[in-house]
Each structure stands twice: as structure tokens, then as C-alpha cells.
Design an enzyme around this catalytic site. Structure first.
Site, PDB file in Angstrom:
ATOM      1  N   THR A 429      -1.194   5.098   9.387  1.00  0.00           N
ATOM      2  CA  THR A 429      -1.590   6.499   9.194  1.00  0.00           C
ATOM      3  C   THR A 429      -1.942   6.783   7.737  1.00  0.00           C
ATOM      4  OG1 THR A 429      -0.091   7.123  10.971  1.00  0.00           O
ATOM      5  CG2 THR A 429      -0.807   8.886   9.494  1.00  0.00           C
ATOM      6  N   GLU A 431      -3.083   6.426   3.831  1.00  0.00           N
ATOM      7  CA  GLU A 431      -4.321   5.880   3.267  1.00  0.00           C
ATOM      8  C   GLU A 431      -5.451   5.906   4.289  1.00  0.00           C
ATOM      9  OE1 GLU A 431      -3.511   6.006  -0.245  1.00  0.00           O
ATOM     10  OE2 GLU A 431      -5.503   5.425   0.363  1.00  0.00           O
TER      11      GLU A 431
END
Ligand SMILES: CCCCCCCCCCCCCCCC(=O)SCCNC(=O)CCNC(=O)[C@H](O)C(C)(C)COP(=O)(O)OP(=O)(O)OC[C@H]1O[C@@H](n2cnc3c(N)ncnc32)[C@H](O)[C@@H]1OP(=O)(O)O
Ligand SMILES: Cc1cc2nc3c(=O)[nH]c(=O)nc-3n(C[C@H](O)[C@H](O)[C@H](O)COP(=O)(O)OP(=O)(O)OC[C@H]3O[C@@H](n4cnc5c(N)ncnc54)[C@H](O)[C@@H]3O)c2cc1C
Length: 671
Positions: A429, A431
């Protein structure tokens, strides 16, 4: 023997496995580390960390968030002292943080705050902020995501309104959803933040820009006036990512000097005039590109740890068979166990090599940016986004698979796997959500194909699309199983599947009156095409790596086997796409499966050697099941007695809760 709490079976099993290995494990350690010198540095640092009691992590899964964050601050401070005392290079210092093995505020300070200043600050700004940050006189985080928006960076709401009368920006959080939410290190540690906010001057909104804001006092660490800041709470699983203080942040008309706008991409004059510097706006995403490149490298590390645990334990663990004085069967000898375990082992090496290549590509783009050459930026963006997406998705899934491969004991925290999973899974999730990132690759592929349509061949990792006409019409020519064991045959299969999937998407988009609506309509197909393209890159880079010289006996041979395990396993798992694009027939697929099984047989005697070659210390693995010496059962038994619940013979809940019920029942039944 009753009362004997020793068990020589595990150590014997691993000794035996090691005696069967057919390649030079020490030489493979050099390959894995990326060279003799690098291996020596890594060995020195990992031993240093493993022997330092401050970096102990055994009790971590039983500790609460508050204690974990405090301990991670202690570890970070101790690590920083070591960097200074031992005059470490930046690389050595990074390795210390790596082997300490716990997410913490310092990752964001070194990994995002400093890179954001380097990438988006002018020389003058770098001169001002970097020495402070590098001495840790200030601690910084990367405050981009808000409660209401993460993926949609352009939708961020925090405002930075320029006030020319004071030569200051006024930072303000106009709504609940504009609250900064998630930044690591923000919750409790940071004194400063790179804050992403909408730049508004002279009544005009110029979109999201990066600013440096001080949020806590350098005297007593209290929030500055107008700043509301705190931690967002416990995350996902015990240990895991709870060593990190992910935070929330609100501004109530907080004033910062005009010079705190990071001005490499654009400046605002004293009079409030917005002036672009001429650099492309994509440079503003630079810190994300750098961390995504780092995450790709990290995937092989996490995967290799999980598969070391599962492989060693699979050699130690026995179930069924035996009798007549013979031991039961090692679970690693079951074909179904091998078919789940060995592709993960092969993927660790595949991700390692693509990570090595990614580092060179990243260094190259950084060198180019220094001389204002932005030509390779779109490709680097597509590669970092796509590889980050598929490597982290696969690694997260495979850590969980390794836990399942370890049966019941895999579920114990002392296996190390639950914590590894908890720490790793958010990388799918953060970056960039993995699905969103694949869409970025899909857009790049569609652009590349439109170049082909315009008579211009794409370059770099998309160069194969220049052959799309041939790749779309010539099918696989494999007639006998052994023909699959050829680098070019395998690579062409991946290229043909990716080109056909991308081509089909491009055709659909071409026909659509509204491009964006069509992109949304076919987004699942786009994601599949993007994934197929990223797999081309990994297979290609692995094949390229195989052209190099390898030290030691048998290393190249076993890596070649791993190449085919990696690629043929992918072909069988994505069979629907290879078949539906018409590139493969079901007979050819069956031949690929036969070859894959044959490769598993070649991996089997070398499996423990291949995980030993990762060179992980027992400290780093933090797993009883994955111990180097294989002495699993006595240590599981010992660990059970170290469980705090067993500190008292009678549970603390007995007197207040159990005793009254038991007494009551006793009276009722008149026993
Ligand atoms: C242990 C020891 C070691 C420690 C070592 C440190 C490690 C450190 C630890 C970290 C621990 C985790 C820390 C998590 C930290 C967060 O999570 S920070 C927050 C990260 N947030 C995100 O990733 C958000 C995801 N969203 C995005 O990236 C973008 O908004 C999107 C999805 C790309 C959309 O961007 P957009 O500007 O709205 O729209 P779009 O039109 O798609 O893009 C505009 C143009 O920019 C291009 N572009 C987009 N993104 C980029 C980019 N990144 N680069 C270049 N070009 C780009 C597009 O290709 C497009 O180009 P053109 O087609 O116009 O030529
Ligand atoms: C542990 C952790 C640490 C973090 N650290 C930081 C940090 O240091 N600094 C920081 O700024 N941020 C940080 N973040 C935030 C992180 O970068 C974001 O959570 C991430 O970018 C995803 O954005 P989101 O939460 O808005 O997800 P959303 O975009 O809301 O995603 C929700 C779902 O919607 C889907 N979706 C969204 N848009 C689309 C679309 N256009 N098409 C199809 N599907 C879509 C997604 O695929 C997903 O399934 C961190 C997050 C975590 C979990």
C-alpha cells in the site's frame, strides 16, 4: 527416553542436507551479496548488530505499541551513536538500520525527508537543511498523505497561502479530510516535516508543492503553536509495523518563511509571483521513485528470510511414512511442498538480480538529472512503479505461504513469520497502492505502443514492443519438453504474452470515444498487461545476469535451474493468459509443467544450500523454525516456558473470574 528434552533429529537433518549440496555455498554468498567486498562489509555489520544487546528483538511480538515505539527510539539513538563512534560510511550506516530489522522513524528521516530535500531543494536550501538533518539536529518525516487522499496526490487539501506582507506562507488544514494521516515518524519523533500542500498566491491555486515545516520545539519537543500532532494508533498485528509512530498532523494558520518552499521546481517571489524553474513537475515525485527502487531491493531480502525459515523447517519437519526403524518423511520431500516452496526460493534470486539492475538504472537517471537530462525519467518511473507493485505483492503473498508451509508452528510468533508478514504487508500500500502503480505502467505501455504506431521504436525495457507485429503473429514453436530449457524461448514467450495483452488494450482504447472512460472500463485488462510487462523485465534481467561469470563450482548451474523454476512456474500460474492470447497450446503448457517438475528435482538436494547462501544470521531471522542448526523442538519447548503467561503457575485471572464460577458450579452439582 522419558524426560529427555533434547532432539538430535533436526540438527542431523540439516547436517545431512548440507552434505548433499552440489554447489559452492560460500561462492553463492558472494553472488547474493553482490561481490566479495560487499559481502565482507555485510558480514561485519550483521555480526555487529547481532551481538549488540540493544538490538535484541526476541520479546518484540509481546510488546504494546507505546513500548515498541520507545524501544525503537532507543535503538535508533544507539545506532546513530555507533555511526558516529565508528565513523561509518552512509552505506554501512544503512546496513546497520537494515540488520536492526525494525521499521522506525529514522527510515523516513534518512529514506524520504533527506531525499525530498535533495531532490526538490535548491542548492542553497540543501546547504541549510541537509547538515542539520544529517547530524540529526532535526528529525524529519514525509507528510504527503491525508485522511481523505493518498493515491490522488493532486487531490490533497492542505493549503499554503502566501502572505507577501510578511514574506511567509500560511499553512492551514481547512477540513477534517485535509488532516495529514499516516506519515511515519510524524506521530512522536519528528521535529520537522516535508509537507505537501496546495500553493496559493495572489488568489490562484498552483497545485501541490513541498514545504519544510517545523512542527515540534527543538527545546522540549512540544508541538509548536497552531500545530496538532499525534499518533494514529495500533496497526495490523503485534510487532510488525507497530515500532513506527505513524502520525496525524493539522495546521491552524501556521506561518513558515517563504524560503521553506522547496524551490527547485518553482519559486514564489517576495511580491508573490509564481515562477516555474523549467524542471519537469515529475521531479516533485522524486522521493517516491527513490523509495520505490529501494523497496524493490528489499523484496528479495524479505522473501529470502521467509523462504529460509520455511526451507530449513521443511527439512527438519517429518510427517507420515517411516516405520521399520526408518524415520518419517521430511516434508520437503513431498512434491506439493516443493511446488510451493521452490518457486519462492527461485523468486528470491530473481528479485535480487532485478533489484541489482534497478539500482544501476536508478543511479543512471540520477546522474542524468544532474545534467538536466530527463529523457529516461518516464521509463524509470514505470519500472520503479511496476516492479514495486509486483515484487511486493508476490513477497507479501509468499511470506504468508511460507507460514502455511510451516504448518501450525508457523503461526507461533517464535517462527518469525507473523511478524515478518506484519512488517512487510503494508509495502503493498505505501509508496503507492499496488493497483494504482500498475495503471501507471499501463499508461506507459500504451504510450510506447502509440510510438510504434507512429513509426518510432520504444527503447529500454519497452524495446520489445517494437517487434509487436512479429510477437503478435508468431506462436511458440516448442515441440519437445527440453526445448523449454532455453533462455530465448522463455523470454519470447513472456514478451509475446505481454505484447499481445498490451496490444489488445491499445486496440480497445483506440476505438473508444473517451480515452479516460475507456481506460477505466478496461482497467483490469490494463493491470494484467502491466503485470505481464513487469514479468518480462524480471525474466529478461535474470537471463542477462546468467550471461555473467560466476565464482565457485556449480553456482551457475544451479542458478540456471532457478531461472527455469522462476519462469516456468510463472507460465503455469498465468497459463490462462498464455493460452488465451493464442501464444501457447495446451500441449506446450503441459511440456512446460513437466520441465518444471524436473527442475524441482534438481533443486531438492540444493535447497538448504541455496537458503544458507543468503547468509542470514539467526538474529536477523528471529525464528526458531529457521535456526541455522535445525535444533527446533527443544527451543520451541524452551520458548514456551519463557512466555510471561507461564510466570505464575496459576493464572492471574483464576482468583477473580475462574474460581467463583468453579466454586458456584461445584455447589450446584454438590460434588
Ligand atoms: C532499513 C534501512 C533502509 C531504509 C531506506 C529507506 C526506505 C524508506 C522506508 C519507507 C517506508 C515507507 C514509507 C512510505 C511513505 C509513503 O507512502 S509516502 C506517500 C506515497 N504516496 C504515493 O505513492 C501516492 C501514489 N500516487 C502517485 O504516485 C501519483 O499521484 C499518481 C498515481 C502517479 C498520479 O499522479 P498525477 O500527477 O495525479 O497524475 P498523472 O497524470 O498520472 O501523472 C502526471 C505525470 O507524472 C508522471 N509521474 C507520476 N508519478 C511519477 C513519478 N513518481 N516519477 C516520475 N514521473 C511520474 C506520469 O507518468 C505522468 O507523466 P505524463 O503522462 O504527463 O508524461
Ligand atoms: C504503514 C504505512 C506507512 C505509510 N507511510 C506514509 C508516509 O510516511 N508518508 C505519507 O505521506 N504517506 C504514508 N502512507 C500512506 C500511503 O502512501 C497511502 O496509504 C497509499 O499511497 C495508498 O493511498 P490511499 O490510502 O489513499 O488508498 P486509496 O487510494 O484510498 O485506495 C483504496 C482502494 O481504492 C483503490 N483505488 C483508488 N483509486 C483508484 C483508481 N483510480 N482506480 C482504481 N482503483 C482505485 C485502490 O486500489 C485501493 O484498493 C503510509 C501508509 C501505510 C499503510
Amino acid at each position: 527416553m522419558a524426560g529427555d528434552l533434547t532432539d538430535p533429529m533436526g540438527p542431523n537433518a540439516l547436517r545431512e542436507e548440507r552434505s548433499k549440496v552440489e554447489f559452492d555455498v560460500e561462492a553463492m554468498k558472494v553472488v547474493w551479496a553482490g561481490g566479495v567486498e560487499e559481502k565482507n562489509i555485510q558480514d561485519r555489520i550483521k555480526t555487529l548488530v547481532a551481538n549488540d544487546p540493544v538490538f535484541d528483538k526476541k520479546s518484540r511480538p509481546g510488546l504494546d505499541h507505546k513500548t515498541l515505539v520507545k524501544l525503537s527510539m532507543k535503538k535508533a539513538a544507539h545506532a546513530f551513536k555507533l555511526f558516529q563512534e565508528q565513523n561509518m560510511t552512509e552505506h554501512e550506516a544503512t546496513l546497520v538500520r537494515y540488520y536492526v530489522d525494525e521499521p522506525g522513524f529514522a527510515d523516513l528521516h534518512w529514506g524520504m525527508f533527506i531525499p525530498a530535500i535533495k531532490g526538490q531543494g535548491t542548492e542553497e536550501q540543501q546547504k541549510k537543511w541537509l547538515p542539520l538533518a544529517q547530524k540529526m539536529s532535526i528529525i524529519g518525516c514525509y507528510a504527503q498523505t491525508e485522511l481523505g487522499h493518498g493515491s490522488n496526490v493532486q487531490g490533497l487539501e492542505t493549503e499554503a497561502v502566501f502572505d507577501p506582507s510578511a514574506d511567509e506562507f500560511v499553512l492551514h488544514s481547512p477540513s477534517l479530510t485535509s488532516t495529514k494521516w499516516w506519515p511515519g515518524g510524524l506521530g512522536k519523533a519528528s521535529t520537522h516535516a516535508v509537507v505537501y500542500a496546495r500553493l496559493i498566491t495572489d488568489g490562484k491555486d498552483y497545485g501541490v508543492h513541498a514545504f519544510i515545516a517545523q512542527i515540534r520545539s527543538l527545546e522540549d519537543h512540544h508541538p509548536l503553536p497552531g500545530v496538532t500532532v499525534g499518533d494514529i494508533g495500533v496497526k495490523f498485528s503485534n510487532g510488525g509495523y507497530n515500532t513506527m509512530d505513524n502520525g496525524l498532523l493539522r495546521f491552524d494558520h501556521v506561518r513558515i518563511p517563504r524560503e521553506n518552499l522547496l524551490m527547485r521546481l518553482a519559486t514564489v517571489t517576495k511580491e508573490g509571483k509564481y515562477v516555474k524553474s523549467g524542471y519537469p513537475k515529475q521531479l516533485g515525485y522524486g522521493a517516491m521513485v527513490s523509495v520505490r527502487a529501494h523497496i524493490i531491493n528489499d523484496a528479495s531480502d524479505f522473501l529470502s528470510r521467509a523462504v529460509t525459515i520455511a526451507t530449513r523447517y521443511s527439512a527438519v519437519r517429518r510427517q507420515f511414512g517411516g516405520g521399520d526403524g526408518k524415520p518419517e518423511i521430511q516434508v520437503i520431500d513431498y512434491k506439493s511442498q516443493q511446488s510451493r516452496l521452490f518457486p519462492i526460493l527461485a523468486s528470491s534470486y530473481a528479485f535480487r538480480f532485478v533489484g541489482e539492475w534497478m539500482t544501476t538504472l536508478y543511479d543512471d537517471v540520477m546522474a542524468r538529472l544532474q545534467v538536466n537530462d530527463f529523457t529516461t525519467l518516464p521509463e524509470v518511473h514505470a519500472c520503479t512503479a511496476g516492479l514495486k507493485s509486483i515484487c511486493t505483492s508476490y513477497t507479501a503473498k509468499s511470506i504468508e505461504e511460507c507460514r502455511i508451509l510451516c504448518g501450525g508452528h508457523g503461526y507461533l510468533c517464535s517462527s518469525g513469520l507473523p511478524e515478518l508478514y506484519g512488517a512487510y504487508v503494508p509495502s503493498c500500500t505505501y509508496e503507492g497502492d499496488n493497483t494504482i502503480l500498475l495503471f501507471q505502467v499501463a499508461r506507459y505501455l500504451i504510450k510506447s505502443l502509440s510510438q510504434v504506431g507512429g513509426g518510432k521504436n520504444p527503447t529500454g525495457t519497452a524495446a520489445y514492443l517494437g517487434n509487436i507485429r512479429r510477437l503478435a503473429t508468431e506462436n511458440c514453436r516448442v515441440k519437445q519438453g527440453a526445448e523449454w530449457l532455453n533462455y530465448q524461448t522463455v523470454l519470447e514467450a513472456f514478451q509475446a504474452r505481454a505484447a499481445r495483452l498490451s496490444g489488445a488494450c491499445a486496440l480497445k482504447l483506440n476505438k473508444a470515444p473517451d480515452l479516460e472512460a475507456a481506460f477505466e472500463e478496461y482497467s483490469t485488462d490494463m493491470g494484467e498487461a502491466a503485470q505481464a510487462h513487469c514479468q518480462v523485465i524480471i525474466v529478461d534481467k535474470f537471463a542477462e545476469k546468467m550471461k555473467s561469470e560466476f565464482p565457485g563450482k556449480g553456482t551457475k548451474d544451479i542458478l540456471e535451474v532457478l531461472f527455469f523454476v522462476y519462469s516456468l512456474d510463472l507460465i503455469t500460474r498465468h497459463a490462462a493468459e498464455f493460452l488465451s492470447t493464442g501464444y501457447l497450446t495446451s500441449e506446450q503448457l503441459a511440456l512446460a509443467k513437466d520441465q518444471l517438475r524436473a527442475c524441482f528435482r534438481k533443486v531438492r538436494p540444493n535447497a538448504v544450500g541455496l537458503v544458507d547462501a543468503f547468509g542470514h544470521t539467526d538474529h536477523y531471522l528471529g525464528s526458531i523454525l529457521g535456526r541455522y542448526d535445525g535444533d527446533v523442538y527443544p527451543n520451541l519447548y524452551k520458548a514456551a516456558w519463557e512466555e510471561p503467561l507461564n510466570d505464575t503457575v496459576v493464572a492471574e485471572g483464576y482468583e477473580p473470574y475462574l474460581r467463583p464460577i468453579l466454586k458456584h458450579q461445584l455447589r450446584q452439582s454438590k460434588l
